[in-house]
Enzyme design. Structure first.
Site, PDB file in Angstrom:
ATOM      1  N   LYS A 182       0.835  -1.197   0.000  1.00 51.11           N
ATOM      2  CA  LYS A 182       0.000   0.000   0.000  1.00 51.11           C
ATOM      3  C   LYS A 182       0.874   1.253   0.000  1.00 51.11           C
ATOM      4  O   LYS A 182       0.565   2.243  -0.661  1.00 51.11           O
ATOM      5  CB  LYS A 182      -0.908  -0.018   1.224  1.00 51.11           C
ATOM      6  CG  LYS A 182      -1.887   1.123   1.291  1.00 51.11           C
ATOM      7  CD  LYS A 182      -2.800   0.968   2.491  1.00 51.11           C
ATOM      8  CE  LYS A 182      -3.990   1.874   2.382  1.00 51.11           C
ATOM      9  NZ  LYS A 182      -5.004   1.585   3.385  1.00 51.11           N
ATOM     10  N   ARG A 226     -11.057   3.256  -0.261  1.00 53.25           N
ATOM     11  CA  ARG A 226      -9.836   2.764   0.377  1.00 53.25           C
ATOM     12  C   ARG A 226      -9.519   3.612   1.605  1.00 53.25           C
ATOM     13  O   ARG A 226      -9.795   4.812   1.620  1.00 53.25           O
ATOM     14  CB  ARG A 226      -8.651   2.839  -0.580  1.00 53.25           C
ATOM     15  CG  ARG A 226      -8.867   2.052  -1.819  1.00 53.25           C
ATOM     16  CD  ARG A 226      -7.597   1.569  -2.444  1.00 53.25           C
ATOM     17  NE  ARG A 226      -7.945   0.621  -3.466  1.00 53.25           N
ATOM     18  CZ  ARG A 226      -8.163  -0.673  -3.254  1.00 53.25           C
ATOM     19  NH1 ARG A 226      -8.030  -1.174  -2.073  1.00 53.25           N
ATOM     20  NH2 ARG A 226      -8.505  -1.463  -4.245  1.00 53.25           N
ATOM     21  N   ASN A 258     -13.168  13.880   3.217  1.00 51.77           N
ATOM     22  CA  ASN A 258     -13.992  12.773   2.733  1.00 51.77           C
ATOM     23  C   ASN A 258     -15.465  13.107   2.917  1.00 51.77           C
ATOM     24  O   ASN A 258     -15.839  13.863   3.804  1.00 51.77           O
ATOM     25  CB  ASN A 258     -13.658  11.485   3.510  1.00 51.77           C
ATOM     26  CG  ASN A 258     -14.375  10.266   2.959  1.00 51.77           C
ATOM     27  OD1 ASN A 258     -14.478  10.091   1.750  1.00 51.77           O
ATOM     28  ND2 ASN A 258     -14.868   9.424   3.836  1.00 51.77           N
ATOM     29  N   HIS A 295     -19.118  11.065   3.495  1.00 51.01           N
ATOM     30  CA  HIS A 295     -19.612   9.754   3.925  1.00 51.01           C
ATOM     31  C   HIS A 295     -21.134   9.807   4.029  1.00 51.01           C
ATOM     32  O   HIS A 295     -21.684  10.747   4.610  1.00 51.01           O
ATOM     33  CB  HIS A 295     -18.992   9.382   5.274  1.00 51.01           C
ATOM     34  CG  HIS A 295     -19.342   8.004   5.711  1.00 51.01           C
ATOM     35  ND1 HIS A 295     -18.798   6.883   5.128  1.00 51.01           N
ATOM     36  CD2 HIS A 295     -20.197   7.570   6.659  1.00 51.01           C
ATOM     37  CE1 HIS A 295     -19.298   5.810   5.707  1.00 51.01           C
ATOM     38  NE2 HIS A 295     -20.155   6.199   6.636  1.00 51.01           N
TER      39      HIS A 295
END
Length: 189
Positions: free
Chosen positions: A65, A91, A107, A109
């Site tokens: 990663k 991810r 982000n 959500h």
């Protein structure tokens, strides 16, 4: 004008909403890079049709990663990207990007955090017969949807609504709330 990168994994409806609002002059930003982790994601075509550089990398093609994210980070630095905007990116971001973009990764959500973290938050809320659903915009940290919440907007769920109807309502909120939140955040910077 903020130089941003948008990370996505799927259809790209939030990518489109942000790009449209940039085009309309509502959001003072330029999408320098679209990062996609799925070779068949519909968002790729949407990025290319807007002449936005699109970097498609599958994590499984890398040894780790960290190597995957170092490759992305190199391109972000070359493009002088200031902010990373996650828009349906499925991810967890590691310290490679978190350390390079501390408090500059956002982000969206589809739940009223801290409720229903992780995958299929709409399905989780629907299965739990939650009386309220909504959207959260938050800073990204090393946890799963645990970063400090910047903005939220919710709605009362009609018990007769299908999961698809709830999802449609959430998308309507997302497409406005994300742009408005980014605009306020950057104006106050």
């Amino acid at each position: 004008m903020k130089k941003i990168a948008i990370f996505a994994s799927g259809n790209g409806t939030n990518f489109e909403a942000i790009a449209d609002n940039i085009d309309k002059g509502i959001l003072d930003a330029k999408i320098e890079l679209l990062v996609v982790d799925q070779k068949k994601a519909k968002v790729i075509e949407k990025g290319l049709s807007r002449n936005i550089e699109t970097l498609v990398l599958r994590p499984k093609d890398f040894e780790s990663k960290a190597e995957y994210e170092k490759t992305i980070l190199k391109r972000l630095k070359e493009k002088d990207v200031e902010w990373i905007i996650l828009a349906g990116y499925m991810r967890i971001v590691s310290n490679v990007l978190l350390d390079a973009y501390e408090n500059h990764i956002i982000n969206i959500h589809p739940s009223l955090l801290p409720d229903f973290r992780g995958l299929d938050a709409i399905g989780q809320a629907y299965a739990a017969h939650s009386p309220r659903m909504g959207v959260s915009i938050h800073y990204v940290d090393s946890g799963l949807d645990t970063g400090r919440v910047i903005a939220q907007e919710g709605f009362d769920v009609n018990p007769e609504w299908s999961k698809d109807e709830c999802e449609m309502k959430i998308h309507q909120i997302e497409h406005v709330l994300y742009t408005n939140t980014l605009k306020k955040l950057w104006e106050n910077e």
